[in-house]
Write an enzyme that holds these catalytic residues in place. Structure first.
Site, mmCIF file in Angstrom:
data_model
loop_
_atom_site.group_PDB
_atom_site.id
_atom_site.type_symbol
_atom_site.label_atom_id
_atom_site.label_comp_id
_atom_site.label_asym_id
_atom_site.label_seq_id
_atom_site.Cartn_x
_atom_site.Cartn_y
_atom_site.Cartn_z
ATOM 1 N N GLU A 268 92.003 -73.063 55.609
ATOM 2 C CA GLU A 268 90.852 -72.393 55.759
ATOM 3 C C GLU A 268 89.483 -73.487 56.152
ATOM 4 O O GLU A 268 88.570 -73.478 55.330
ATOM 5 C CB GLU A 268 90.438 -71.581 54.733
ATOM 6 C CG GLU A 268 91.453 -70.439 54.133
ATOM 7 C CD GLU A 268 90.889 -70.213 52.714
ATOM 8 O OE1 GLU A 268 89.892 -70.322 52.464
ATOM 9 O OE2 GLU A 268 92.073 -69.573 51.838
ATOM 10 N N CYS A 337 54.347 -73.066 53.376
ATOM 11 C CA CYS A 337 53.436 -73.365 52.413
ATOM 12 C C CYS A 337 53.879 -73.620 51.031
ATOM 13 O O CYS A 337 53.044 -73.691 50.162
ATOM 14 C CB CYS A 337 52.262 -72.156 52.340
ATOM 15 S SG CYS A 337 51.392 -71.891 53.817
ATOM 16 N N ASP A 338 55.176 -73.885 50.916
ATOM 17 C CA ASP A 338 55.574 -74.194 49.696
ATOM 18 C C ASP A 338 56.036 -75.758 49.593
ATOM 19 O O ASP A 338 56.230 -76.344 50.352
ATOM 20 C CB ASP A 338 57.028 -73.403 49.617
ATOM 21 C CG ASP A 338 57.628 -73.499 48.148
ATOM 22 O OD1 ASP A 338 57.479 -74.649 47.340
ATOM 23 O OD2 ASP A 338 58.373 -72.692 47.764
#
Length: 396
Positions: A268, A337-338
């Site tokens: 996978e 704005c973090d």
């Protein structure tokens, strides 16, 4: 979503070449920034490299790191199969014409609706790792074949996926025994040694452990298992080089050769196929000097394409279109704005001006897939390159 015929598949992983710079500037001029440049030719190269390194393994691309229609179409044309985990991923491959018999559904924990959606599409191979999950298939016992997922812990991996999923060999035997009583067919076993696994020995150990379980199943008089899914986790190079894939897979192939010839082997791969296929292009929105460093504020960041820095611990190689050799201590910050929205705190960069472009490589896995629209900053637009194979273009 946009398309371009330009190519960056042959570019080096270090400084930008003239052709690369031309591609980047032309793309930004046409589409604006931020951008993600998805090169389908690199997807092909990565798939072919892994297929050559694992010649007797059927590769089911795991959609999770980059569930993009162009990737699905490209890999389908290469003959790839697909690994699904959600109804949304079922819808994606169905919409691109993927035959259901080229898919498996590998999420170990499913709702009844997830099972029904996959069966309606035609996917009939599922994964379980506990008795509760096994019992969900009682209503569908005449339609499905199951793989029992084993757990092999790997503290060295980016993501130790056996922490959350998988069972012990002993519980696997219990599940297989119970399935026989319920009339549910167990097709085989599966495992996942973890994302970005650095050592092939993890696969070797898991393969040999699964071989023992298969032998125990036969000894107990239960139906022999015909399939082994060795998962994903094949490593790619971010800030440091990893073992070339053919060398990495050599001991895996040796271990697989010890299995009975009747056992079909699946894998996978996800990150390995798509991580090198995408470059991020961002522009400088503004700048400020803080505590002796120049802070450059970009139009993409942690809440966008660089989400992998938070969720995936990837270290993306970053270069600038401005290739002046005189560099200064700098910080790259995202647009929101973090205050946690910082892409790189300790990086040496040339003096940049507003509007200058910055490029990050190896941005195909767990970037756009985990991006958000936080603060209403739009996600980067994806530009598709070389969806038609370059070789086919030359022949035409």
């Amino acid at each position: 979503m946009a398309n371009s015929a330009l190519d960056f598949s042959a570019f080096s992983p270090s400084a930008l070449s003239a052709e690369e710079t031309q591609l980047i500037e032309a793309s930004v001029a046409q589409f604006g920034a931020p951008l993600l440049l998805l090169d389908c030719d690199v997807v092909r190269q990565q798939y072919r490299a892994l297929a050559a390194a694992l010649p007797n393994v059927t590769l089911h691309f795991a959609l999770k790191p980059l569930p993009h229609e162009a990737v699905v179409r490209t890999l389908l044309a290469e003959g790839a199969s697909f690994d699904l985990a959600t109804s949304g991923e079922v819808d994606l491959v169905a919409s691109q014409g993927v035959p259901a018999d080229k898919t498996i559904h590998t999420h170990p924990i499913k709702r009844d609706s997830d099972i029904r959606d996959a069966l309606a599409y035609g996917c009939t191979v599922f994964v379980v790792d506990n008795l509760n999950e096994l019992e969900k298939f009682i209503p569908y016992k005449d339609e499905v074949e199951l793989l029992v997922r084993l757990s092999f812990r790997n503290a060295e991996a980016f993501a130790d996926l056996s922490k959350k999923f998988g069972c012990s060999p002993e519980l696997a035997i219990t599940i297989i025994t119970k399935a026989k009583q319920l009339g549910i067919r167990i097709k085989g076993l599966s495992f996942h040694v973890g994302s970005q696994t650095s050592s092939p020995q993890k696969y070797v150990d898991a393969i040999l452990a699964c071989k023992i379980v298969m032998e125990q199943v036969v000894a107990l008089g239960l139906p022999a298992l015909s399939t082994l899914d060795i998962g994903g986790g094949f490593p790619v190079s971010y800030a440091k080089q990893v073992t070339p894939i053919d060398e990495f897979c050599a001991p895996i192939n040796t271990a697989l050769a010890s299995l009975p010839e009747t056992v079909q082997v699946l894998a996978e791969p996800g990150r390995f196929i798509v991580a090198p296929a995408v470059m991020s292009v961002v522009s400088v929105m503004g700048q400020a000097e803080r505590e002796g460093k120049i802070w450059y504020y970009l139009d993409d960041g942690i809440y966008g394409s660089f989400s992998g820095l938070m969720f995936d611990e990837a270290n993306y190689p970053i270069v600038t279109v401005n290739q002046d050799t005189l560099c200064y201590p700098s910080v790259l910050a995202g647009p929101t704005c973090d205050s946690i929205d910082v892409v790189a705190e300790h990086i040496m960069l040339p003096k940049l001006t507003n509007g200058d472009l910055i490029v990050a490589r190896m941005m195909g896995a767990y970037t756009s897939a985990t991006a958000t629209d936080f603060n209403f900053f739009k996600r980067a637009q994806t530009v598709i390159l070389n969806e038609v194979c370059i070789a086919e273009q030359k022949l035409g």
